[in-house]
Write an enzyme that holds these catalytic residues in place. Structure first.
Site, PDB file in Angstrom:
ATOM      1  CG  ASN A  15      30.467 -27.776   3.494  1.00 46.76           C
ATOM      2  OD1 ASN A  15      30.155 -26.581   3.515  1.00 46.76           O
ATOM      3  ND2 ASN A  15      29.872 -28.649   2.694  1.00 46.76           N
ATOM      4  NE  ARG A  16      29.997 -25.914  -1.151  1.00 50.04           N
ATOM      5  CZ  ARG A  16      29.687 -24.927  -1.987  1.00 50.04           C
ATOM      6  NH1 ARG A  16      30.626 -24.426  -2.780  1.00 50.04           N
ATOM      7  NH2 ARG A  16      28.474 -24.438  -2.041  1.00 50.04           N
ATOM      8  CG  ASP A  52      17.979 -25.373   5.601  1.00 50.65           C
ATOM      9  OD1 ASP A  52      18.369 -24.275   5.137  1.00 50.65           O
ATOM     10  OD2 ASP A  52      16.951 -25.954   5.192  1.00 50.65           O
ATOM     11  CB  VAL A  53      21.286 -20.523   7.118  1.00 46.23           C
ATOM     12  CG1 VAL A  53      22.640 -20.994   7.617  1.00 46.23           C
ATOM     13  CG2 VAL A  53      21.277 -20.347   5.604  1.00 46.23           C
ATOM     14  CE1 TYR A 145      26.485 -14.301  -3.499  1.00 48.81           C
ATOM     15  CE2 TYR A 145      27.622 -12.458  -4.533  1.00 48.81           C
ATOM     16  CZ  TYR A 145      27.640 -13.562  -3.701  1.00 48.81           C
ATOM     17  OH  TYR A 145      28.792 -13.920  -3.054  1.00 48.81           O
ATOM     18  CE  LYS A 149      27.114 -13.208  -0.103  1.00 42.89           C
ATOM     19  NZ  LYS A 149      27.452 -14.004   1.103  1.00 42.89           N
ATOM     20  CB  ILE A 178      38.547 -15.686  -3.505  1.00 40.26           C
ATOM     21  CG1 ILE A 178      38.197 -14.368  -2.798  1.00 40.26           C
ATOM     22  CG2 ILE A 178      39.519 -16.518  -2.683  1.00 40.26           C
ATOM     23  CD1 ILE A 178      39.367 -13.437  -2.548  1.00 40.26           C
TER      24      ILE A 178
END
Length: 239
Positions: A15-16, A52-53, A145, A149, A178
Site C-alpha cells: 500500500n506504500r 496482518d502477517v 532487522y 532480512k 531507495i
C-alpha cells in the site's frame, strides 16, 4: 508491454513505498494484483485485503479473500511487509527483537506456507521475498532487522530445494538505499554520506526494485530460483 503469462499475485505491504511500486508495476504488466495491508486499503485503484502477517488466521483469510477478488488461486506471492525498530543491541528490548523478526521473517514464512498450497496443486508458482542490503552487508543499530532480512535467504533456498521440482521458484530481492519517504526524511548530510559509499553515487528508484520483481515473476525467470538479486547500486557487491 504485458507479460505473456499473467499470474494472480498477492503483494504484502503493497500500500506504500516499494510495495506499492511493485503492485502497480505488476498490474500494468497484466498480472491480476491484490494488495495486502493492515488497513485493508491501497491507493491507485488497487484491490486490497486486510492482512496482518503476524497472525496465521489473518494470512489465511487474506489469501481466501484475494482469491475471491481475482477469481483464481494465487500464482505468485511478493512478501514485502516489513518493519524496523532500530536500536543498539545493548539497548534493544525483547519486544523490539520479537516484533521485527515476527513480521519480517516469520510473517514471510507464514505467507509462503499459505501461498504454496495452491501452487503445489497447480505445479507452478513464483515466490519473491523482499530482503535488504542490510541483511547481507550489516548495519549498526539494526541487528534485529538485519537478522530478519538475512533469514529470508535461507527461506528462499530451502523452499527452492523443497519445491523446485514442482516448477515453483523462490527468490530474494535485496534493495539498497531507495528514494522513499523513509530516505527523504534523513538529514541531508547523512544522505550525502550514504551516496558517497554507493558505487552508483545515487539512491535507487522504487521502479528499479519493481522491475527486478517483475522479471522474477516472468516466464524469462523460469530457471532462476534460490537467487538473491541485489538492487543497490553496487553497495553490497552481491554479498
Amino acid at each position: 508491454m504485458t507479460d505473456p503469462t499473467p499470474r494472480p499475485v498477492l503483494v504484502t505491504g503493497g500500500n506504500r513505498g516499494i510495495g506499492l511500486a511493485i503492485a502497480s508495476t505488476l498490474r500494468d504488466a497484466g498480472h491480476p494484483v491484490v494488495v495486502g495491508s493492515r488497513s485493508g486499503e491501497a491507493p491507485d485503484g488497487l484491490p486490497a485485503v486486510a492482512l496482518d502477517v503476524t497472525d496465521t488466521a489473518s494470512v489465511d483469510a487474506a489469501f481466501t479473500e484475494a482469491e475471491k477478488i481475482v477469481g483464481a488461486p494465487m500464482g505468485a506471492l511478493v512478501a514485502n511487509a516489513g518493519i524496523t525498530k532500530d536500536q543498539l543491541l545493548m539497548r534493544m528490548s525483547d519486544a523490539d527483537i520479537d516484533s521485527v523478526l515476527d513480521t519480517n521473517l516469520v510473517g514471510a514464512i507464514r505467507c509462503a506456507r499459505r501461498a504454496t498450497k495452491s501452487m503445489l496443486r497447480a505445479k507452478s508458482g513464483r515466490i519473491v521475498l523482499m530482503s535488504s542490503v542490510v541483511g547481507l552487508y550489516g548495519s549498526p543499530g539494526q541487528v534485529n532487522y538485519a537478522a530478519s532480512k538475512a533469514g529470508l535467504v535461507g527461506v528462499a533456498r530451502s523452499l527452492t530445494r523443497e519445491l523446485g521440482g514442482r516448477r515453483i521458484t523462490t527468490n530474494v530481492v535485496a534493495p539498497g538505499y531507495i528514494d522513499t519517504a523513509m530516505t527523504e526524511d534523513l538529514p541531508e548530510d547523512l544522505k550525502t554520506t550514504y551516496r558517497g559509499i554507493i558505487p552508483a553515487g545515487r539512491f535507487g528508484e522504487v521502479s528499479e526494485v519493481a522491475a527486478a520483481v517483475r522479471f522474477l515473476l516472468s516466464d524469462d525467470a523460469s530457471y532462476v530460483s534460490g537467487a538473491v538479486i541485489p538492487v543497490d547500486g553496487g553497495l553490497g557487491m552481491g554479498h
